[in-house]
Design an enzyme around this catalytic site. Structure first.
Site, PDB file in Angstrom:
ATOM      1  N   ALA A 173       0.841  -1.202   0.000  1.00 60.31           N
ATOM      2  CA  ALA A 173       0.000   0.000   0.000  1.00 60.31           C
ATOM      3  C   ALA A 173       0.879   1.256   0.000  1.00 60.31           C
ATOM      4  O   ALA A 173       1.865   1.326  -0.725  1.00 60.31           O
ATOM      5  CB  ALA A 173      -0.956  -0.039   1.193  1.00 60.31           C
ATOM      6  N   SER A 174       0.549   2.221   0.844  1.00 58.57           N
ATOM      7  CA  SER A 174       1.181   3.542   0.741  1.00 58.57           C
ATOM      8  C   SER A 174       2.658   3.561   1.121  1.00 58.57           C
ATOM      9  O   SER A 174       3.339   4.560   0.853  1.00 58.57           O
ATOM     10  CB  SER A 174       0.420   4.548   1.615  1.00 58.57           C
ATOM     11  OG  SER A 174      -0.898   4.737   1.110  1.00 58.57           O
ATOM     12  N   THR A 175       3.175   2.515   1.741  1.00 58.34           N
ATOM     13  CA  THR A 175       4.605   2.507   2.056  1.00 58.34           C
ATOM     14  C   THR A 175       5.455   2.461   0.785  1.00 58.34           C
ATOM     15  O   THR A 175       6.666   2.696   0.841  1.00 58.34           O
ATOM     16  CB  THR A 175       4.967   1.315   2.963  1.00 58.34           C
ATOM     17  OG1 THR A 175       4.570   0.090   2.327  1.00 58.34           O
ATOM     18  CG2 THR A 175       4.296   1.432   4.315  1.00 58.34           C
ATOM     19  N   ILE A 176       4.829   2.174  -0.365  1.00 58.29           N
ATOM     20  CA  ILE A 176       5.563   2.133  -1.626  1.00 58.29           C
ATOM     21  C   ILE A 176       5.675   3.523  -2.254  1.00 58.29           C
ATOM     22  O   ILE A 176       6.467   3.741  -3.184  1.00 58.29           O
ATOM     23  CB  ILE A 176       4.869   1.167  -2.615  1.00 58.29           C
ATOM     24  CG1 ILE A 176       5.867   0.567  -3.612  1.00 58.29           C
ATOM     25  CG2 ILE A 176       3.777   1.867  -3.382  1.00 58.29           C
ATOM     26  CD1 ILE A 176       6.615  -0.597  -3.089  1.00 58.29           C
TER      27      ILE A 176
END
Length: 576
Positions: A299-302
């Site tokens: 998810a948003s950690t990428i």
């Protein structure tokens, strides 16, 4: 005359011959003299012959057990050691020949009469069977003291794990024959196992060893193994992860702590865990080292990797602005949404507010292969190269042509699967000035050579941007560590099931590094399927903060700001 009586002649009888008797007596005498002479020869003149023959009937070749190599943490604290134990065995033929002696074991707590009878009667023709293995010496002696013919003992080694479940997934365990079955015990089997030796001994009529004669082959112990983890940090990470999994009644979780300068794994923990010293009733699912084997969509950690690709390719500069109005973006038949309409924002705010629309617009401006290429450079889609059984390589699709919706969803962490260790390695690139280091589970004496992925300038810019995520206006305020500048990113992903993405099941993630001005440690926290709260900023970020605080203070990392000063800077917007 016919009536006359016929007179028969008497046959001559052989006469007694004294000479024959003398011959027989002489032969007997010679035999006796020969036996006497041989007896004198053996007992007096050649006594060593009888000794050798006696030895041949009592000398035996016995194995010399070799203990397995010790596994320690980076400071030499024991994680897996081999302790000598006693194993009881029997010769069923000898035991069956003395049934009256079995009653001596009637009430023995280690080996009773009934068990002995069942074992030997099941194998009456064999000369060796195990009765009880890996007993403490005092328990084995309780049986040997009863002096039941045919029951003997030998020395073996049993593996003991002092830190138990705290290191179980990483260290692994051995089976009853001291052969590695999981973890580093399995992957390093050749190095850890010892080579048994041989010795010549004398046994008495009861088959007991009464004298060691000589060592034929010395036993060679296995090689000791120093892991990269610090047991103190391992305890900290284990405690905090366990607390979070219990608080949110989660299905599981993982936490990884990396040294930003060397790529060494300083801590790696998982839930659920197990005690390797007593594995009775343990479920197979609890044996997995989830940080290495289990994949999830990040998810948003990428998003920092998407921004890195945009900066590195020259598509945008750090001060560029992106129009995210009206907070949605229609791509093909899918609508990408932000939490609200952020309007026109800069690159830093895209990360601060975790704007899906912002990163999707950046990705759609790139060449189709650019973003997947950078993700590959950061280490996604390939194993880390550590010698660990069952490591997953994750999933990074390889396509000749990417559809816009695939590129857009990839930019905010869907359509790609990673492990916690892979995600930690990727953030290690940012922490190490743009250089990707190989991951190591063994202690290193010096930092290895790495591969440059992005420029040092862009890496430093990204770390500065990610500091705002921890601010009061970011999504991870609960990841703050007093006295230290922290940079990181939250992630909240819908769980992918056989029926598609579940609407009410999530994976909460936080990945970050500290101190931000000179990163020393990278930490990733993953909580699987938490109940109630599920956002990465609410569930995983606080775990990260507590782990990072304990790690930095235990390692005596000097605070980069006095306590309280950082909080005031963030509130005033000065922390950049």
């Amino acid at each position: 005359m016919s009536g006359a009586r016929r007179v028969s002649k008497k046959q001559p009888q052989p006469g007694f011959s004294p000479r024959r008797l003398y011959v027989v007596l002489a032969l007997l005498g010679l035999c006796g003299l020969g036996l006497a002479a041989r007896a004198v020869d053996l007992q007096v003149l050649d006594h060593s012959f009888l000794a050798r023959q006696g030895d041949l009937r009592n000398l035996r070749i016995e194995p010399l057990a070799a203990h397995r190599g010790v596994i320690t943490d980076r400071a030499g604290r024991p994680l897996a050691v081999s302790t000598p134990v006693r194993t009881l065995w029997a010769n069923p033929r000898e035991v069956l020949a003395s049934p009256d002696a079995w009653n001596r074991l009637a009430n023995n707590p280690v080996l009773n009469t009934r068990t002995l009878s069942q074992r030997v009667n099941a194998h009456p023709e064999r000369e060796f069977i195990y009765l009880a293995r890996h007993l403490p010496p005092e328990q084995a002696q309780q049986v040997l003291d009863q002096k039941v013919p045919g029951i003997y003992a030998l020395t073996e080694y049993r593996r003991y794990y002092p830190a138990a479940e705290v290191v179980s997934h990483l260290v692994g365990f051995t089976n009853i024959d001291d052969v590695g079955q999981e973890g580093m015990e399995l992957s390093m089997e050749r190095r850890l196992r010892g080579e048994p030796g041989r010795k010549r001994v004398v046994r008495d009529l009861h088959n007991r060893v009464i004298q060691d004669i000589e060592v034929l082959d010395e036993a060679r112990p296995g090689e000791d193994l120093a892991l990269s983890i610090d047991l103190r940090l391992q305890y900290i990470a284990y405690r905090e992860l366990l607390s979070a999994v219990q608080e949110y009644n989660a299905a599981g979780g993982s936490a990884v702590v990396l040294d930003a300068h060397t790529g060494e794994v300083l801590a790696m923990v998982n839930q659920p865990s197990f005690n390797p010293n007593n594995r009775a009733g343990v479920r197979l699912s609890a044996l997995r080292n989830r940080a290495i084997t289990d994949v999830f969509e990040p998810a948003s950690t990428i998003k920092p990797i998407t921004v890195a690709a945009a900066l590195e390719s020259g598509l945008v500069q750090a001060d560029a602005r992106v129009n995210t109005h009206p907070g949605t973006l229609r791509v093909a038949n899918k609508t990408i949404r932000d939490h609200r309409d952020y309007g026109i924002i800069d690159i830093t705010t895209i990360l601060t507010k975790s704007s899906n629309v912002g990163v999707a617009k950046l990705a759609l401006e790139m060449d189709q292969q650019l973003l997947p290429g950078y993700m590959s450079e950061f280490g996604f889609g390939e194993p880390t190269g550590i010698p660990f059984p069952g490591e997953s390589s994750g999933l990074l699709p390889i396509r000749q042509r990417w559809r816009d919706i695939e590129t857009a969803t990839l930019s905010y962490g869907y359509g790609v699967s990673v492990t916690a260790l892979q995600l930690a390695r990727a953030y290690g690139v940012l922490a190490n000035g743009g250089v990707r280091l190989p991951v190591s589970l063994e202690r290193l004496d010096s930092a290895p050579e790495g591969v440059r992925v992005i420029s040092e300038h862009n890496a430093n810019q990204l770390v500065t941007m990610l500091e705002t995520v921890i601010s009061e206006v970011g999504t991870a305020r609960r990841a703050k560590v007093a006295g230290y500048r922290v940079a990181g990113k939250t992630g909240t992903a819908h769980k992918l099931t056989a029926a598609g993405y579940a609407e009410d099941r999530y994976v909460a993630v936080f990945a970050g590094l500290a101190p931000a001005d000179n990163p020393r440690v990278v930490t990733v926290v993953v909580v699987d399927d938490p109940q109630g709260a599920y956002y990465g900023g609410l569930v995983a970020a606080p775990v990260f903060g507590r782990i990072m605080e304990g790690v930095l203070r235990t390692l005596n990392v000097e605070p980069d700001q006095p306590a309280g000063q950082y909080a005031s800077m963030v509130l005033s917007g000065e922390a950049r």
